[in-house]
Design a protein around this motif. Structure first.
Motif, PDB file in Angstrom:
ATOM      1  N   VAL A  43     -40.534   0.062   4.094  1.00  0.00           N
ATOM      2  CA  VAL A  43     -41.932  -0.004   3.693  1.00  0.00           C
ATOM      3  C   VAL A  43     -42.070   0.538   2.267  1.00  0.00           C
ATOM      4  O   VAL A  43     -41.583   1.617   1.941  1.00  0.00           O
ATOM      5  CB  VAL A  43     -42.817   0.806   4.657  1.00  0.00           C
ATOM      6  N   GLY A  44     -42.726  -0.230   1.421  1.00  0.00           N
ATOM      7  CA  GLY A  44     -42.894   0.161   0.035  1.00  0.00           C
ATOM      8  C   GLY A  44     -41.736  -0.220  -0.865  1.00  0.00           C
ATOM      9  O   GLY A  44     -41.840  -0.152  -2.090  1.00  0.00           O
ATOM     10  N   GLY A  45     -40.639  -0.646  -0.281  1.00  0.00           N
ATOM     11  CA  GLY A  45     -39.471  -1.062  -1.074  1.00  0.00           C
ATOM     12  C   GLY A  45     -38.942  -2.397  -0.612  1.00  0.00           C
ATOM     13  O   GLY A  45     -37.726  -2.624  -0.558  1.00  0.00           O
ATOM     14  N   GLU A  46     -39.864  -3.306  -0.321  1.00  0.00           N
ATOM     15  CA  GLU A  46     -39.469  -4.594   0.259  1.00  0.00           C
ATOM     16  C   GLU A  46     -38.685  -5.458  -0.725  1.00  0.00           C
ATOM     17  O   GLU A  46     -37.677  -6.081  -0.355  1.00  0.00           O
ATOM     18  CB  GLU A  46     -40.720  -5.356   0.729  1.00  0.00           C
ATOM     19  N   GLY A  47     -39.143  -5.578  -1.955  1.00  0.00           N
ATOM     20  CA  GLY A  47     -38.450  -6.383  -2.958  1.00  0.00           C
ATOM     21  C   GLY A  47     -38.248  -7.818  -2.528  1.00  0.00           C
ATOM     22  O   GLY A  47     -37.131  -8.343  -2.610  1.00  0.00           O
ATOM     23  N   LEU A  48     -39.328  -8.469  -2.094  1.00  0.00           N
ATOM     24  CA  LEU A  48     -39.224  -9.831  -1.577  1.00  0.00           C
ATOM     25  C   LEU A  48     -40.141 -10.770  -2.349  1.00  0.00           C
ATOM     26  O   LEU A  48     -41.260 -10.411  -2.723  1.00  0.00           O
ATOM     27  CB  LEU A  48     -39.608  -9.870  -0.095  1.00  0.00           C
ATOM     28  N   ARG A  49     -39.670 -11.992  -2.546  1.00  0.00           N
ATOM     29  CA  ARG A  49     -40.461 -13.055  -3.162  1.00  0.00           C
ATOM     30  C   ARG A  49     -40.291 -14.310  -2.316  1.00  0.00           C
ATOM     31  O   ARG A  49     -39.168 -14.661  -1.928  1.00  0.00           O
ATOM     32  CB  ARG A  49     -39.980 -13.313  -4.600  1.00  0.00           C
TER      33      ARG A  49
ATOM     34  N   CYS B  44     -48.727   2.135   3.297  1.00  0.00           N
ATOM     35  CA  CYS B  44     -48.182   2.521   1.990  1.00  0.00           C
ATOM     36  C   CYS B  44     -48.776   1.723   0.839  1.00  0.00           C
ATOM     37  O   CYS B  44     -48.136   1.572  -0.199  1.00  0.00           O
ATOM     38  CB  CYS B  44     -46.658   2.363   2.031  1.00  0.00           C
ATOM     39  N   GLY B  45     -49.970   1.167   0.996  1.00  0.00           N
ATOM     40  CA  GLY B  45     -50.537   0.343  -0.071  1.00  0.00           C
ATOM     41  C   GLY B  45     -49.915  -1.042  -0.080  1.00  0.00           C
ATOM     42  O   GLY B  45     -49.125  -1.398   0.793  1.00  0.00           O
ATOM     43  N   TRP B  46     -50.289  -1.795  -1.095  1.00  0.00           N
ATOM     44  CA  TRP B  46     -49.800  -3.177  -1.161  1.00  0.00           C
ATOM     45  C   TRP B  46     -48.273  -3.206  -1.171  1.00  0.00           C
ATOM     46  O   TRP B  46     -47.639  -2.514  -1.979  1.00  0.00           O
ATOM     47  CB  TRP B  46     -50.329  -3.866  -2.412  1.00  0.00           C
ATOM     48  N   PRO B  47     -47.665  -3.978  -0.265  1.00  0.00           N
ATOM     49  CA  PRO B  47     -46.195  -4.022  -0.229  1.00  0.00           C
ATOM     50  C   PRO B  47     -45.623  -4.718  -1.459  1.00  0.00           C
ATOM     51  O   PRO B  47     -46.304  -5.489  -2.144  1.00  0.00           O
ATOM     52  CB  PRO B  47     -45.905  -4.820   1.048  1.00  0.00           C
ATOM     53  N   ASP B  48     -44.348  -4.441  -1.726  1.00  0.00           N
ATOM     54  CA  ASP B  48     -43.644  -5.036  -2.863  1.00  0.00           C
ATOM     55  C   ASP B  48     -43.190  -6.448  -2.481  1.00  0.00           C
ATOM     56  O   ASP B  48     -42.004  -6.725  -2.330  1.00  0.00           O
ATOM     57  CB  ASP B  48     -42.452  -4.155  -3.247  1.00  0.00           C
TER      58      ASP B  48
END
Length: 491
Positions: free
Chosen positions: A239-245, A315-319
């Motif tokens: 959570v918070g470190g997803e790093g997905l597109r 955790c706010g807007w995810p990455d």
């Protein structure tokens, strides 16, 4: 490899080439036809159905009744319900109230059918009926003197090496060679490189650990496979470190057309209607019907949104970035450990680079070409204006009249039969049509009407739904009880 070509003892009525779900359906139904000599040849040592996409929790997009046999012969011993009974799971399934089963369960069901239909295993010589794993079909040719097809194959050992050559003779051949993962041309130089993970979704599970550990991952493609891969990666990353597109050329992350009347595009009625249309009309229809077969089911889209919202609360807007309407123009390496995708937005007309550490290509599948396999038949094949084989209403390839046997096609006829060609729900029906065509006795009673929708102006209540005629080899038609559009009294 032993020398010479070993011939089978007597001709087969039907020889299937390739053992995916569709030719497995053919074998399961053929098993119930008395006196029919059949065999299905498959180069793999065992059945395998999209092993890279058997993600935990992923379900089929068709109900469990779309098994190998039920929609053509619900009394068959190879139905999914028979599988549950054999595994002592019939009551648990009953209480689970699942209409859509998980992919892993469908795969297990198909393997159960394979175990029951296997002849004498890969060590056999291709004689007689049953499934023949470890048999690679090399060529199919017509022997005019014997009025039979010659099916040349190589028997493979445990390591996949050639062990012996063989030849079977068959009155009819059914091609079920399936589809292959499609990698866009601009990404082919990067796909499969050992240093950088650029993998097709078909191989996702084999690379999952590496993808979960990568710093940034881009998923390209918004069909069901793309959504399932994206959701699985999202759930596995912190959570918070997803790093997905997630990127797609489609104008939206759109839901599958799943209304009950919309699903009637996957009925034999619509198949007949589509087959009767002019070629240019058919070619224009298929791309416009992408939401019938290339979109995402509602539950998966809801699960993606639920997971994103849960993370936003914590955790706010995810990455995470999801962008529709984007095409990958070019791609290349950036140093030794990263990739650079050059993107173009269709509506804005803007271009932008994207740096990522890994790419999953959920870019679909393409029909496997049969040219090499049928090279000897090439001069005898009748073709449409685009050079594709003509396929009649009974799924039989158009051949020169000198060829009295039939070559039938499973999941290679989208251009002639429409979006239902790769759909599991039409598999049993198509296999029954083919077996009715080759057996000469029409053992399967098939319905005369399958949809409430009349897709054209011809036919109407009679059930032909605007078709140009009945399916060739479709067999006896069940009485719908409707005469001249009038229901019998008491209805």
């Amino acid at each position: 490899m032993s020398g010479g070509v070993r011939e089978s003892e007597g001709p087969l009525d039907v020889a299937g080439v390739g053992c995916g779900p569709f030719n497995l359906s053919l074998g399961a139904l053929a098993d119930g036809v008395p006196g029919l000599r059949w065999a299905v040849f498959e180069q793999r040592r065992s059945f395998s159905w999209h092993p890279g996409l058997l993600v935990d929790g992923a379900t089929l997009q068709v109900p469990f009744l779309a098994d190998l046999v039920s929609l053509a012969d619900p009394s068959s011993r190879w139905s999914f319900l028979s599988h549950l009974r054999a595994r002592e799971r019939l009551f648990p399934f009953y209480f689970a109230e699942r209409f859509h089963i998980e992919r892993v369960e469908y795969d297990a069901y198909c393997r159960w059918v394979c175990d029951g239909l296997a002849a004498d295993g890969p060590g056999g010589d291709g004689v007689g009926g049953g499934l023949r794993f470890g048999h690679q079909v090399d060529a199919v040719r017509w022997n005019g003197e014997r009025a039979l097809f010659e099916v040349d194959f190589t028997r493979l050992d445990e390591a996949g090496e050639a062990e012996a050559l063989g030849r079977a003779y068959a009155r009819n051949v059914v091609l079920g060679i399936g589809t292959a993962p499609h990698v866009p041309e601009q990404l082919r130089p990067l796909a499969g490189a050992p240093s950088l993970p650029v993998v097709h979704a078909a191989d996702y599970l084999a690379h999952r650990d590496r993808l979960v550990a990568a710093g940034h991952v881009t998923v390209v493609g918004s069909g069901q496979s793309g959504a399932e891969v994206f959701l699985d990666l999202l759930r596995a990353r912190p959570v918070g470190g997803e790093g997905l597109r997630w990127l797609t050329r489609s104008p939206a992350f759109a839901p599958m057309e799943y209304s009950k009347l919309g699903l009637e595009h996957f009925t034999p009625d619509y198949t007949r209607y589509f087959h009767g249309l002019p070629e240019r009309v058919r070619d224009g229809l298929v791309p416009r019907q992408w939401q019938l077969h290339k979109a995402v089911d509602h539950e998966t889209l809801a699960a993606v949104h639920d997971e994103l919202y849960r993370r936003a609360v914590r955790c706010g807007w995810p990455d995470v970035v999801l962008t529709p309407g984007v095409a990958v123009r070019t791609a290349g390496r950036l140093g030794s450990s990263q990739l650079e995708l050059h993107l173009e937005h269709a509506e804005q007309g803007e271009r932008s680079p994207l740096v990522t550490d890994a790419v999953v290509l959920a870019t679909g599948y393409r029909e496997r070409p049969a040219e090499r396999l049928l090279a000897a038949l090439a001069p005898l094949v009748r073709r449409d204006a685009a050079g594709r084989p003509l396929i009649d209403g009974g799924f039989r390839m158009g051949l020169d009249p000198s060829v009295t046997g039939g070559v039938y096609v499973q999941n290679g006829e989208r251009h002639s039969h429409g979006v239902g060609a790769p759909d599991l729900g039409l598999g049993a029906y198509r296999s029954a049509v083919i077996l009715n065509g080759v057996s000469g006795e029409e053992p399967f009673v098939l319905p005369g009407r399958t949809a409430f929708t009349s897709f054209g102006l011809r036919g109407g209540a009679s059930g032909s739904s605007g078709s140009s005629g009945p399916l060739i080899g479709a067999g006896r038609r069940a009485d719908s009880g409707v005469v001249n559009g009038v229901f019998p009294s008491g209805c």
